[in-house]
Design a protein around this motif. Sequence first.
Motif, PDB file in Angstrom:
ATOM      1  N   TYR A  74       0.882  -1.050  -0.181  1.00 14.08           N
ATOM      2  CA  TYR A  74      -0.018   0.091  -0.021  1.00 14.08           C
ATOM      3  C   TYR A  74       0.995   1.238  -0.069  1.00 14.08           C
ATOM      4  O   TYR A  74       1.554   1.612   1.026  1.00 14.08           O
ATOM      5  CB  TYR A  74      -0.855  -0.089   1.290  1.00 14.08           C
ATOM      6  N   ASP A  76       2.721   4.763   0.425  1.00 17.82           N
ATOM      7  CA  ASP A  76       2.538   5.707   1.319  1.00 17.82           C
ATOM      8  C   ASP A  76       2.143   7.230   0.603  1.00 17.82           C
ATOM      9  O   ASP A  76       2.817   7.658  -0.412  1.00 17.82           O
ATOM     10  CB  ASP A  76       3.987   6.116   1.884  1.00 17.82           C
ATOM     11  N   ASP A  77       0.874   7.520   1.028  1.00 19.46           N
ATOM     12  CA  ASP A  77       0.330   8.845   0.749  1.00 19.46           C
ATOM     13  C   ASP A  77       0.880  10.063   1.377  1.00 19.46           C
ATOM     14  O   ASP A  77       0.533  10.026   2.601  1.00 19.46           O
ATOM     15  CB  ASP A  77      -1.098   8.942   0.713  1.00 19.46           C
ATOM     16  N   PRO A  78       1.610  11.177   0.825  1.00 22.18           N
ATOM     17  CA  PRO A  78       1.409  11.355  -0.547  1.00 22.18           C
ATOM     18  C   PRO A  78       2.806  10.975  -1.047  1.00 22.18           C
ATOM     19  O   PRO A  78       3.057  11.377  -2.189  1.00 22.18           O
ATOM     20  CB  PRO A  78       1.295  12.771  -0.526  1.00 22.18           C
ATOM     21  N   ILE A  81       2.991   8.236  -3.970  1.00 28.85           N
ATOM     22  CA  ILE A  81       1.977   8.301  -5.018  1.00 28.85           C
ATOM     23  C   ILE A  81       2.048   8.606  -6.334  1.00 28.85           C
ATOM     24  O   ILE A  81       1.851   7.881  -7.356  1.00 28.85           O
ATOM     25  CB  ILE A  81       0.591   8.959  -4.478  1.00 28.85           C
ATOM     26  N   ALA A  86      -2.059   5.508  -6.445  1.00 25.47           N
ATOM     27  CA  ALA A  86      -2.726   5.430  -5.309  1.00 25.47           C
ATOM     28  C   ALA A  86      -3.130   3.881  -4.920  1.00 25.47           C
ATOM     29  O   ALA A  86      -3.454   3.389  -4.046  1.00 25.47           O
ATOM     30  CB  ALA A  86      -3.896   6.164  -5.273  1.00 25.47           C
ATOM     31  N   ARG A 111      -0.529   1.081   7.124  1.00 23.06           N
ATOM     32  CA  ARG A 111      -1.446   1.721   6.335  1.00 23.06           C
ATOM     33  C   ARG A 111      -2.517   0.843   5.991  1.00 23.06           C
ATOM     34  O   ARG A 111      -3.942   1.202   5.936  1.00 23.06           O
ATOM     35  CB  ARG A 111      -0.963   2.198   5.008  1.00 23.06           C
TER      36      ARG A 111
END
Length: 229
Positions: A74, A76-78, A81, A86, A111
């Motif tokens: 998953y 890592d935002d931001p 991305i 996303a 996350r």
Amino acid sequence: MLTLHTADLLVTGPGSVPVPGGAVLVEGDRIAGVGPYEALAERYPHARTRRWPGVLTPGLVVRGAELLLERTYYPDDPYEIAELGADPVTGAEALDALGLTEARWGNSARRATQKLLSRGVVAVGGRLRVPSVRTAVSRSGLALIPAVPVLPGDGRASGAPDAGDSVPPSLDPFAGRDAVAGAFHGALERGGPARFAAFDAPDLDALLARGATTCVATVIGGRLLHRRR
């Protein structure tokens, strides 16, 4: 401290009769009472009240812990991305290209657990082998159970023994199920663990149609671990 969690509709478990205006009384990490809100509030006038829209149910369970948390990354935002997009990254080749360390797997799992909590999930079924991933799950409050039981409304209960296995594991606890009750992890009863969720849907049929992302609150061990802002 005593806390009353109440919603427009309370469903205590598979096959139970829904209770309009029902409530769950929590003391510490256990359920101290279940029933109509007015009756519990009168009996425990000093209890703090938390009101949720829609339906309050037992917490949910997802299957496929290894695929969800150790074979899916998953981003890592931001920070990642722009490079990775996303969407979760899957597939051996794509994952190998990332050169993931155990620490990054642990952060990815952290996350993912937040995403699960935001869907009313309180338990994950399956086995985990990466220590940092197991730690992330443990710290999140989610229970790791060895197998997901077959309940009414689970697609696997409909004849073919491997019907549920044909559905890829998903963050969606309703994936492959034909009724919400198939995703319940236990039932809400006096003396039981205080783990439940509230969803902004008027009933179980509407919840199945709208999905678990309608979750407004997730409680595990009596603690509010997710609340929609």
